[in-house]
Structure formats: C-alpha cells, structure tokens
Design an enzyme around this catalytic site. Structure first.
Site, short mmCIF file in Angstrom:
data_model
loop_
_atom_site.label_atom_id
_atom_site.label_comp_id
_atom_site.label_asym_id
_atom_site.label_seq_id
_atom_site.Cartn_x
_atom_site.Cartn_y
_atom_site.Cartn_z
N SER A 3 0.82 -1.21 0.00
CA SER A 3 0.00 0.00 0.00
C SER A 3 0.85 1.25 0.00
CB SER A 3 -0.96 0.00 1.19
OG SER A 3 -0.27 -0.19 2.40
N CYS A 4 0.72 2.00 -1.06
CA CYS A 4 1.14 3.40 -1.13
C CYS A 4 2.62 3.66 -1.42
CB CYS A 4 0.77 4.15 0.14
SG CYS A 4 -0.94 3.96 0.63
N ASP A 5 2.82 4.77 -2.12
CA ASP A 5 4.14 5.36 -2.35
C ASP A 5 3.96 6.87 -2.29
OD1 ASP A 5 6.05 3.05 -3.41
OD2 ASP A 5 4.06 2.74 -4.28
N GLU A 90 2.18 5.96 5.09
CA GLU A 90 2.46 4.62 4.58
C GLU A 90 2.28 3.60 5.69
OE1 GLU A 90 3.69 4.02 1.38
OE2 GLU A 90 3.68 6.16 0.90
N ARG A 236 9.39 -1.58 -4.78
CA ARG A 236 8.72 -0.34 -5.16
C ARG A 236 9.49 0.88 -4.69
NH1 ARG A 236 4.69 -1.84 -2.43
NH2 ARG A 236 4.17 0.24 -1.70
#
Length: 411
Positions: A3-5, A90, A236
C-alpha cells in the site's frame, strides 16, 4: 497487500523554485476514496473530537484542509492545509508489536497533523504528541478481516520536508532540505536522525536489538530483516527512487503525475490492492504565490484526471466527490464493526466505473479527452503561478468545475 508510495522533490531536484509532492494511495480495489474540504474553525475549550474509533480532546483552532480519504473513516490517506502543508502516510511493519486495541489510525494522524500544524515540522510535533498520548491501532480496512500496521509519514511545506517513521509509540524523523525522496512500506531512516523519541535507543537496547557504542541505524534496528511485505516494498521503493533520480533537476508536477501513473514499477498498483486515489501538489517557495493541489478522487491515475484545488475564501462543499453518509447507523460506528458494507460511491466515482469497459476505440477517445482537460488545467495553473492569483473569486469553483468537465467527458 502492498500500500502506497509517497514522493517529494525540492530544489535543485525541481525544474522551478517550488516543492513538488505526490502520493498514490493503494487500498482494497472496491474501496471508494472521496475528496472533501473542511473550513478552518474555532472550538470550545471543553470540546471533544470523534475520530475513526476513539474520541480525543479538540484544540481551540483548526485550519482549512482538503483531504483524499477512504469514505468510511474520519482521517485521510493524504491531503493539504491552507498553509501549504502536505502529508501522506504509509503502512510499515517491524519488530515492535502492533497493538490490537483501537486507538488513532495513521490516517487519523494525517488529518490531525494537517488541521493543527502551520509548518511541516509543527506537524511532526502534533503527530508525535498525539502518538504518545493516544497511541496508534485499529483495523485499517472496512472489513471483518483485520489489516493493521504502524505508520510512516512524508510531510512537506514550501521550505522543507520531513520523513517521520513510527514503531508503536517510538519514532524517528529526518529533515530534508534539498533533493528528492520517496517512502514506501518500509522503514527508510537509517543513521541521519534529526529528531527522535526520547526512549528510542534505550528501548532498542532493552530488547537486545542494539548495543551502546554501535552505530544507531533506525531502519536496520527496528525493521524485520526478511518478510514478503518488506521485499515487495523494497522493490517499489527502489523503483520510486530510480524514477525520481531519472528526472532529477527537472521535476515538475507533470513529472510527478507521470511517476504516479507508472505501472511497470508497481507504483500505479493493480490487482486486489490497487491505486484508489492520487494526489500531486505544487508548493512555490515564493509565499506570494498560491500552493496548488491536484486530486483524482478515482482509482487508477492512468484512467483519471488530476484536478486542481487552491485555498481561497468562500469555498463551498465539494458535492460531486463526497460519498453518502450514514450517521450513527454506519456499520463502522456499531460494534461488532463492519458487519455490512454500505454503498459509498460518490457521483464522480460512479461515472468513472460506468466507463471502465468501453470498446478500445471509445476508450482511447475518452482518455484523449481526459488528458486534454488535465493539460488545459495545468496550463491555467502555470499562468497563475507566473503572474500570481489576481482574483481569488476566479478559483473558488476551480476544483468542482474540473470535476464537472470530467463527468461531461464520461457522458
């Protein structure tokens, strides 16, 4: 799930004298994210504030904020305030056990930081003080299945940025004055620690993770060494770093949007956990110029329009990107929680979903229209940032007008 950047670029990494902020919010694929605006407000001394799961003390004054948030909760995945502070969070995991007790969600802390802080460093103070007082914990997904984590935050204003990483009540923070940085679902503060919890080192020592006299590397000491989550996040994180470095010295808000749309890197996530909303912001160093915040409010930035918002007086509620509310009957409010899942789709979300499976030719035509709309919006914003905002009234309806134009393209 991943989940998420979140990304930030400061001069000299940016093309102009401005800070560029961006985030992809990766959440369950069927979760609706809404774009909501709250005005600044004054509050009574004894007033209480109901967050997602717990009630806390309210402060005397809160700042105007625009938020991108999962429609079922009180906090936000990302957002900005009237002073040009931007925050994205995050999910992170490490050696400190995650509390099963309901407390403040990381997303609650994002909103609280924005409502209560006029600078990025002040937001660090706000979040860490609340963390100490109330703790973090609770299910972060609208489901009976539990999804919980600790949080890291990337916080930016016109002058600097801060990475704030937590492990239970313990935390460390790194100040960023120049260049480009990103965070993903892993701890990334190593030996450059500008601020920290007063017991951060003594706790690590008591657990046998660190010995006095050795170099103190926060990420190394507090992280798991090998897990599938850390490995996926690491990939990522590297991809995000490489994309920032590729454009170093020429990063603009368009560059940030391009990075957020990148699918090969995994940053524009697909699958059961996908990018459900995106944000990109321009924070000019010149305080006479307005900060501009772009939000999609819909899944997959490749199939969405980044729509601009500027804080000015007399902004009205954002009707087409706000989800239905259910008050005390909301399944989130009742215990046991999440027994049912109501329809939370807002009007823009519904329109986008109706156009998901168009024939190839129609799909290409729609995407072409959407890119033109976005390009025209950016051209208008660039003109404002050249000459200054001459008439605030001219941009009062900027965001909702862009939403209407996007919905017209869908029709």
């Amino acid at each position: 799930p991943c989940s998420c950047d979140t990304f930030v670029a400061l001069p000299p990494a940016t093309a102009k004298k401005e800070v560029i902020f961006g985030k992809n919010s990766d959440r369950p694929q069927d979760e609706v994210q809404e774009i909501v605006y709250f005005r600044e407000a004054s509050h009574k001394e004894s007033e209480k504030l109901e967050c997602t799961y717990i009630t806390i003390e309210q402060v005397s004054h809160t700042y105007a904020v625009i938020l991108s948030r999962p429609a079922w909760l009180w906090g936000a995945e990302m957002g900005a305030n009237e002073h040009g502070v931007c925050i994205g969070n995050e999910a992170v995991w490490g050696k400190v056990e995650i509390s099963q007790e309901e407390a403040l969600l990381g997303m609650d802390l994002v909103r609280l930081g924005l409502e209560r802080a006029e600078t990025a460093e002040k937001a660090v103070d706000v979040i860490t003080e609340l963390l100490e007082k109330y703790g973090q914990g609770g299910n972060c997904m609208e489901d009976e299945a539990s999804f919980d984590y600790h949080n890291s935050f990337l916080i930016a204003d016109r002058k600097e940025a801060w990475i704030l990483e937590t492990a239970g009540k313990y935390w460390s923070a790194e100040k960023i004055k120049e260049g480009a940085r990103n965070i993903s679902n892993q701890l990334c503060i190593t030996t450059k620690i500008d601020r920290e919890h007063p017991e951060l080192r003594t706790y690590a020592k008591s657990q046998g993770w660190w010995t006095e006299g050795r170099e103190f590397n926060f990420a190394s000491i507090y992280s798991y060494q090998n897990t599938a989550r850390i490995s996926a996040a690491g990939g990522r994180y590297r991809e995000g770093h490489n994309l920032l470095q590729k454009h170093k010295g020429s990063i603009t808000v368009e560059t940030m949007m391009e990075i957020l749309r990148d699918k090969p890197s995994g940053i524009n996530a697909q699958g059961s956990f996908m990018t459900t909303a995106s944000m990109a912001s321009i924070l000019p160093l010149d305080e006479s110029l307005p900060c501009v915040h772009f939000f999609t409010g819909t899944p997959d930035p490749e199939r969405s329009v980044f729509k601009p918002f500027i804080f000015v007086p007399n902004i009205l509620p954002l009707l087409k990107t706000v989800s239905p509310t259910y008050g005390p009957d909301d399944p989130v409010k009742k215990k046991p929680r999440f027994q049912t899942k109501p329809d939370r789709q807002h009007k823009l979300y519904k329109m986008q979903q109706k156009n998901q499976d168009l024939p190839k030719e129609k799909n290409l035509k729609l995407l072409e229209k959407m890119r033109k709309l976005e390009k025209d919006n950016i051209t208008e914003i660039n003109e404002i940032l050249k000459t200054g905002l001459q008439d605030p009234l001219a941009v009062v309806h900027l965001f909702p007008a862009c939403v209407e134009a996007e919905m017209k393209d869908y029709e």
